[in-house]
Design an enzyme around this catalytic site. Structure first.
Site, short mmCIF file in Angstrom:
data_model
loop_
_atom_site.label_atom_id
_atom_site.label_comp_id
_atom_site.label_asym_id
_atom_site.label_seq_id
_atom_site.Cartn_x
_atom_site.Cartn_y
_atom_site.Cartn_z
N HIS A 16 1.30 -1.58 -0.07
CA HIS A 16 -0.43 -0.10 -0.09
C HIS A 16 0.61 1.29 0.10
O HIS A 16 1.05 1.82 1.42
CB HIS A 16 -0.69 0.02 1.47
CG HIS A 16 -2.08 0.97 1.14
ND1 HIS A 16 -2.71 0.65 1.11
CD2 HIS A 16 -2.41 2.40 1.05
CE1 HIS A 16 -4.06 1.78 0.78
NE2 HIS A 16 -3.69 2.69 0.68
N HIS A 18 1.29 5.14 -2.58
CA HIS A 18 0.71 5.57 -3.58
C HIS A 18 1.71 6.55 -3.90
O HIS A 18 2.81 7.30 -3.39
CB HIS A 18 -0.45 7.24 -2.96
CG HIS A 18 -1.17 6.23 -2.70
ND1 HIS A 18 -2.99 6.00 -2.38
CD2 HIS A 18 -2.03 5.65 -1.01
CE1 HIS A 18 -4.22 5.29 -2.58
NE2 HIS A 18 -2.73 5.47 -1.02
N ASP A 20 1.42 9.45 -5.67
CA ASP A 20 1.52 10.88 -5.55
C ASP A 20 1.93 11.26 -4.07
O ASP A 20 1.74 12.51 -4.02
CB ASP A 20 0.29 11.03 -5.91
CG ASP A 20 -0.96 10.66 -5.72
OD1 ASP A 20 -0.93 9.39 -5.34
OD2 ASP A 20 -2.28 10.69 -6.16
N GLY A 178 -10.12 7.87 -1.92
CA GLY A 178 -10.71 8.98 -1.40
C GLY A 178 -11.68 8.73 -0.29
O GLY A 178 -11.21 7.81 1.00
N HIS A 205 -9.97 0.54 -0.02
CA HIS A 205 -9.40 1.68 0.89
C HIS A 205 -11.44 1.28 1.28
O HIS A 205 -12.02 1.60 1.39
CB HIS A 205 -9.28 3.24 0.07
CG HIS A 205 -8.12 2.81 -0.08
ND1 HIS A 205 -7.43 2.76 -1.52
CD2 HIS A 205 -7.20 4.05 0.59
CE1 HIS A 205 -5.72 3.29 -1.45
NE2 HIS A 205 -5.98 3.51 0.10
N GLU A 208 -10.67 3.46 7.17
CA GLU A 208 -9.56 3.85 8.13
C GLU A 208 -10.31 4.90 8.42
O GLU A 208 -10.41 5.50 9.61
CB GLU A 208 -8.84 4.30 6.77
CG GLU A 208 -7.99 5.43 6.54
CD GLU A 208 -7.37 5.72 5.63
OE1 GLU A 208 -6.21 6.99 6.02
OE2 GLU A 208 -7.98 5.73 4.17
N ASP A 305 1.75 4.12 3.21
CA ASP A 305 1.09 4.76 2.46
C ASP A 305 1.37 6.14 1.60
O ASP A 305 1.43 5.72 0.06
CB ASP A 305 -0.12 4.75 3.58
CG ASP A 305 -1.29 5.83 3.03
OD1 ASP A 305 -1.77 5.23 2.23
OD2 ASP A 305 -2.53 6.24 3.88
#
Length: 372
Positions: A16, A18, A20, A178, A205, A208, A305
């Site tokens: 996991h 990202h 960006d 998101g 996701h 969370e 993350d």
């Protein structure tokens, strides 16, 4: 005692992360100048790194996600995407990661005219370049891509089709991401039904920020193979005396139906300790249920993350867990094997990495411990 330098030499598996959320601050600055993006909150790399970490440390997932406006803003050209992807692989390999699934949302990178295919080609080219460079430097790494759809948008079926189109070219699976509140995973059932029909892998996701209902929908309605974060599965676990403080006995714990299902089915939890604190999913690392879930034999994995926003790496996440819960190499080997078993990679390739890279790597670290 385990050191961060030793952690860097450990063979690590990352499920996991990202794209960006992992840019180098200097790269953000340089790409902003190259692309004409002029909205950065700082004009030198150190100050920018500090701003990202501070802004992300809000205790709110929604506020945390606002920091991505700047990284996504400079990732709108093919050359920028390729550079970011290449540097991502370089940074992970330097940190001792031997297998990584890096996710990103193609729909966020079309503001300057790139097509979805242009975006995919650029990112996959960067991953390949980074892997070639890492191999040449003696740090081989296998990198696969997870194609992400934004849960507040209405393009999940289209993005799922994109993931299937590129699955033999470096894409391992699909994800939705998101803000969770108000955007349940069941809104995207058509995408998940399509993926199941294509025998394609996907994670979601869930659990969370929104809690147990998000996890329930992800596994019961959508059929998620893994849970992105999933930390709130703890809402369905009751410990004798309550709380999740380190060392608290777990004998006699009561699991609800959702928690039982997650554990019984060995559904992997993509836990991200630093990020979970930043977004308010847990109050502090001491309150993180990682250790309780591990001792209850849930399939826990360690993840970053967003390395930029959390100012972290896999080695640093290992160190945080070592200091907080006293984990040793045997524990980290178990978490790493958990992750490799859970990867969206063919079975024989997973076994080859476990037997040929991960277990020998941890065996060396264990022997160093006893040799002094």
């Amino acid at each position: 005692m385990i050191t961060e330098e030793q952690c860097r030499t450990a063979p690590k598996v990352l499920l996991h992360d990202h794209l960006d959320g992992g840019l180098r601050p200097a790269t953000v600055l340089e790409l902003a100048h190259e692309t004409g993006y002029g909205a950065l909150p700082a004009d030198d790399a150190d100050a920018l790194a500090t701003w990202f970490a501070t802004a992300a440390n809000s205790g709110s997932l929604e506020t945390y996600l606002e920091t991505f406006a700047h990284t996504v803003g400079v990732m709108q050209t093919a050359s920028a995407l390729t550079r970011v992807a290449r540097e991502c692989v370089e940074d992970l390999s330097t940190d001792g990661v031997v297998y990584a699934e890096v996710r990103f949302a193609p729909e966020l990178h079309v503001e300057k005219g790139l097509s979805l295919d242009d975006v995919m080609e650029a990112v996959l080219a960067g991953f390949a370049e980074g892997a070639d460079e890492a191999r040449a430097q003696g740090r081989p790494i296998v990198v696969r891509c997870l194609v992400t759809a934004m849960r507040h948008a209405a393009r999940s079926r289209e993005i799922a089709e994109l993931a299937v189109t590129y699955r033999d070219r470096g894409v391992a699976g699909f994800d939705i991401a998101g803000a969770e509140a108000g955007f349940p995973p069941s809104r995207h059932l058509d995408a998940f039904e399509y993926l199941r029909g294509e025998c394609a892998h996907f994670t979601i996701h869930a659990g969370e920020a929104f809690g147990l209902p998000s996890i329930h929908e992800a596994i019961a309605f959508c059929g998620a193979e893994r849970l992105g974060h999933g930390v709130r599965v703890m809402d369905d676990v009751t410990l004798p005396g309550g709380g999740v403080s380190p060392g608290r006995p777990v004998d006699g714990a009561t699991l609800g139906r959702v928690a039982h299902y997650v554990r019984d089915k060995r559904i992997p939890l993509e836990l991200c300790p630093s990020s979970n604190v930043q977004t308010g999913a847990v109050a502090s690392l001491a309150d993180h249920p990682f250790d309780v879930l591990a001792r209850l034999r849930f399939r826990v994995t360690v993840n970053t993350d967003n390395r930029l926003m959390s100012d972290t790496s896999m080695s640093r996440e290992f160190m945080l867990l070592h200091r907080q819960f006293g984990y040793d190499w045997a524990d980290f080997e178990r978490f790493t094997v958990n992750a490799m078993k859970s990867a969206f990679l063919p079975f024989d390739e997973r076994i080859a990495l476990i037997d040929g890279v991960i277990k020998p790597g941890f065996a060396r670290l264990k022997s160093q411990r006893f040799d002094g």
